[in-house]
Design an enzyme around this catalytic site. Structure first.
Site, PDB file in Angstrom:
ATOM      1  N   ASN A   9       2.934 -15.477  53.876  1.00  0.00           N
ATOM      2  CA  ASN A   9       4.142 -16.291  54.047  1.00  0.00           C
ATOM      3  C   ASN A   9       4.085 -16.907  55.441  1.00  0.00           C
ATOM      4  OD1 ASN A   9       6.683 -17.381  54.285  1.00  0.00           O
ATOM      5  ND2 ASN A   9       7.757 -15.408  54.349  1.00  0.00           N
ATOM      6  N   LYS A  11       6.012 -19.012  56.754  1.00  0.00           N
ATOM      7  CA  LYS A  11       7.327 -19.359  57.322  1.00  0.00           C
ATOM      8  C   LYS A  11       7.255 -20.786  57.893  1.00  0.00           C
ATOM      9  CE  LYS A  11       8.042 -14.483  57.901  1.00  0.00           C
ATOM     10  NZ  LYS A  11       8.661 -13.356  58.614  1.00  0.00           N
ATOM     11  N   HIS A  97      14.221 -13.886  50.696  1.00  0.00           N
ATOM     12  CA  HIS A  97      13.636 -13.373  51.943  1.00  0.00           C
ATOM     13  C   HIS A  97      14.775 -13.053  52.910  1.00  0.00           C
ATOM     14  CE1 HIS A  97      11.407 -13.091  55.668  1.00  0.00           C
ATOM     15  NE2 HIS A  97      10.323 -12.916  54.929  1.00  0.00           N
ATOM     16  N   GLU A  99      15.152 -13.603  55.914  1.00  0.00           N
ATOM     17  CA  GLU A  99      15.521 -14.717  56.805  1.00  0.00           C
ATOM     18  C   GLU A  99      16.461 -15.686  56.090  1.00  0.00           C
ATOM     19  OE1 GLU A  99      11.471 -15.659  57.873  1.00  0.00           O
ATOM     20  OE2 GLU A  99      11.369 -13.707  58.858  1.00  0.00           O
ATOM     21  N   GLU A 169      10.615  -5.599  51.732  1.00  0.00           N
ATOM     22  CA  GLU A 169      10.401  -5.909  53.145  1.00  0.00           C
ATOM     23  C   GLU A 169      11.544  -5.325  53.978  1.00  0.00           C
ATOM     24  OE1 GLU A 169       7.750  -9.651  53.586  1.00  0.00           O
ATOM     25  OE2 GLU A 169       9.820 -10.307  53.437  1.00  0.00           O
ATOM     26  N   GLY A 175       8.193  -8.762  61.600  1.00  0.00           N
ATOM     27  CA  GLY A 175       7.908  -9.398  62.887  1.00  0.00           C
ATOM     28  C   GLY A 175       8.096  -8.488  64.087  1.00  0.00           C
ATOM     29  N   SER A 215       5.242  -6.341  59.170  1.00  0.00           N
ATOM     30  CA  SER A 215       4.207  -5.920  60.128  1.00  0.00           C
ATOM     31  C   SER A 215       2.993  -5.309  59.457  1.00  0.00           C
ATOM     32  CB  SER A 215       4.806  -4.961  61.170  1.00  0.00           C
ATOM     33  OG  SER A 215       5.803  -5.630  61.912  1.00  0.00           O
TER      34      SER A 215
END
Ligand code: 13P
Length: 256
Positions: A9, A11, A97, A99, A169, A175, A215
């Site tokens: 991904n 992003k 996701h 985000e 996730e 991240g 990660s």
């Protein structure tokens, strides 16, 4: 055997030149794929056709969109519909996701509409779920995931659900360099698979691919990808360099 998946991904990263290099280098350096493994580039909208063209003759590689509109069509400036993606023959799309949930306020109702738009257009959703750090420290994490499942993907009928890929996730791992431990990942993946068996049946639970994200990198992939209920990874940072992405692809290839 369930399909094993390594999905990058990107992003909101990469220029068109960087994108082309990354895809070409990954294709060149990856081992030849068998039928058990699929590697996915989830790229920004403007690069979908370029990515699709570059990988055209490479078995075991495909592309995904990172998002789609919850609406069918019409006066929604800036949106991209699932039917537009289908018209480009894009086979997969991320939904939910963290985000999108956290930064763009996408709630269960919006995400359920997106799932339906994709499935109506024969695009397989890669549906993401995950708990916040507080949910883990409060030992609330299984309830949070159960709620996300029940309010979103479990509203789908059996035939629609069979097209869904799940990505777990944990938000605290995205991240941060702090991946879930093998025990934490296996516990959650097994929990999700059991929930699928309860909602649908054990055959459905057995066939659903459940990816881990957060990660995941060349150093921890072998341990995570070998877990009984982990069928691959949804990779952010480590998918942005061909060297590390190829290592992840090769790790999966060596395991299965
Ligand atoms: P990182 O691999 O950078 O933690 O990102 C994971 C992710 O969000 C993939 O969708």
């Amino acid at each position: 055997m369930r399909l094993k998946i390594v999905a990058g991904n990107w992003k909101m990263n990469n220029s068109i030149e960087e994108a082309q290099h990354l895809i070409n280098n990954t294709l060149e350096q990856s081992p030849k794929m068998g039928l058990n493994q699929l590697n996915i580039f989830a790229v920004p909208f403007p690069y979908l056709m370029m990515a699709k063209t570059l990988i055209a003759q490479n078995d075991g590689f495909t592309v995904a969109a990172q998002n789609c509109s919850s609406y069918e069509k019409g006066a929604y400036t800036g949106e991209v519909s699932a039917s537009m993606l289908a018209s480009l023959k894009i086979p997969f799309c991320l939904v939910g996701h963290s985000e999108r949930r956290n930064l763009f306020n996408e709630n269960a109702a919006i995400l359920y509409n997106k799932l339906n738009q994709l499935l109506l257009n024969n695009i397989s959703p890669i549906w993401c779920c995950g708990e916040q750090f507080e949910d883990r420290t409060n030992h609330n994490y299984l309830d949070v995931i159960s709620k996300q499942l029940n309010n979103e993907v479990f509203k789908l009928d059996r035939s629609s659900f069979s097209k869904v890929i799940i990505a777990y996730e944990p938000v605290w791992a995205i991240g941060t360099g702090l991946n879930a431990s093998a025990e934490q990942a296996q516990e959650m993946h097994q929990f999700i698979r059991n929930e699928i068996a309860t909602k649908y049946d054990s055959e459905m639970a057995e066939q659903t691919s459940i990816l881990y994200g957060g990660s995941c990198n060349a150093d921890n992939a072998k341990q995570l990808f070998s877990l009984t209920d982990v069928d691959g990874g949804l990779i952010g940072g480590a998918s942005l360099q061909s060297e590390s992405f190829v290592k992840l692809i090769s790790t999966m290839h060596e395991l299965y």
